[in-house]
Design an enzyme around this catalytic site. Structure first.
Site, PDB file in Angstrom:
ATOM      1  N   HIS A  96       0.848  -1.194   0.000  1.00  0.00           N
ATOM      2  CA  HIS A  96       0.000   0.000   0.000  1.00  0.00           C
ATOM      3  C   HIS A  96       0.882   1.243   0.000  1.00  0.00           C
ATOM      4  CE1 HIS A  96      -2.927   2.997   1.247  1.00  0.00           C
ATOM      5  NE2 HIS A  96      -3.854   2.154   0.846  1.00  0.00           N
ATOM      6  N   GLU A 168      -4.020   1.916  -7.116  1.00  0.00           N
ATOM      7  CA  GLU A 168      -4.487   3.073  -6.346  1.00  0.00           C
ATOM      8  C   GLU A 168      -3.620   4.286  -6.651  1.00  0.00           C
ATOM      9  OE1 GLU A 168      -6.610   2.106  -2.361  1.00  0.00           O
ATOM     10  OE2 GLU A 168      -4.490   1.700  -2.103  1.00  0.00           O
TER      11      GLU A 168
END
EC number: 5.3.1.1
Length: 252
Positions: A96, A168
């Site tokens: 992430h 993302e």
């Protein structure tokens, strides 16, 4: 080919065990059949025992938000993938942008984690994404492609086909800015194209690619209509049971 959608909520560093339990109890009986969609929540390490226990008789799957690439040892503060598997977790989110940015994780770290996760029978959700600067310079495809290639290096075709990739754009995480439908489609297709180049088209056709970055009940349908978007990794909208369930309305 048709890929089963996967909607995953990332709670980040939110919720205590009581709140996690209440959330699972509020959503568990209202989730659609696993024939239609996979649904998961990524809980903080301190909530995993409670979340897994609360979800065990439902179709809700549970992800850890990180793990280490060794199973045991003198690694103070780290989470063992072996123990996550023994606890009953299903997925582990790795790479992430917050982990890369704040905790200085490298592509090599993420690759080692992916291998350790598979070695323990879990499924990685591998995140990738570019900064606003990279996006505006027109280098997003090249940058994200390099992240994906590095993260998947040395995995088998079978492993890659079974994992989840989450694109993302960093500039859209928690900022209220979201990528356009075209942005999401183009980048998720670019991610799939990297898999095709590295592992073959058959694998690329099977791997599931999520879009993440300010996904909400109001825009999830648009993203899910994109041919190369197979799901969403959702932050803020996954914290309340009602908004989390509303994300699944795209099925109707």
């Amino acid at each position: 080919m048709s890929r089963k959608p996967i909607i995953a909520g990332n709670w980040k560093m939110n919720k205590n065990p009581q709140e996690a339990k209440a959330f699972v109890e509020a959503v568990a009986s209202k989730l659609p059949s696993t024939d239609l969609v996979d649904v998961a929540v990524a809980a903080p390490a301190v909530d995993l025992v409670t979340t897994i226990e609360s979800a065990k008789d439902s179709v809700l799957k549970v992800a850890a938000q990180n793990c280490y690439f060794e199973n045991t040892g003198a690694f103070t503060g780290e989470t063992s993938p072996k123990v996550l598997a023994e606890m009953g977790a299903d997925y582990v989110v790795i790479g992430h942008s917050e982990r890369r940015d704040y905790f200085h994780e490298t592509d090599e770290d993420i690759n080692k984690k992916a291998k350790a996760i598979f070695a323990n029978g879990l499924t990685p959700i591998v995140c990738c994404g570019e900064s606003l600067e990279t996006y505006e310079a027109g280098k997003a495809v090249e940058f994200v492609g390099a992240q994906v290639s590095a993260a998947l290096a040395g995995l088998s075709a079978e492993q890659v086909a079974s994992l989840v990739l989450a694109y993302e754009p960093i500039w859209a995480i928690g900022t209220g800015k979201s990528a356009t439908q075209d942005d999401a489609q183009n980048m998720c297709k670019a991610v799939r194209d990297v898999v095709a180049a590295d592992f073959g088209q058959e694998v690329a056709d099977k791997v599931r690619v999520q879009y993440g970055g300010s996904v909400k009940p109001e825009n999830v349908k648009d993203y899910m209509a994109c041919p190369d978007v197979d799901g969403a990794l959702v932050g803020g909208a996954s914290l309340e049971a009602d908004s989390f369930l509303a994300l699944l309305d795209f099925l109707n």
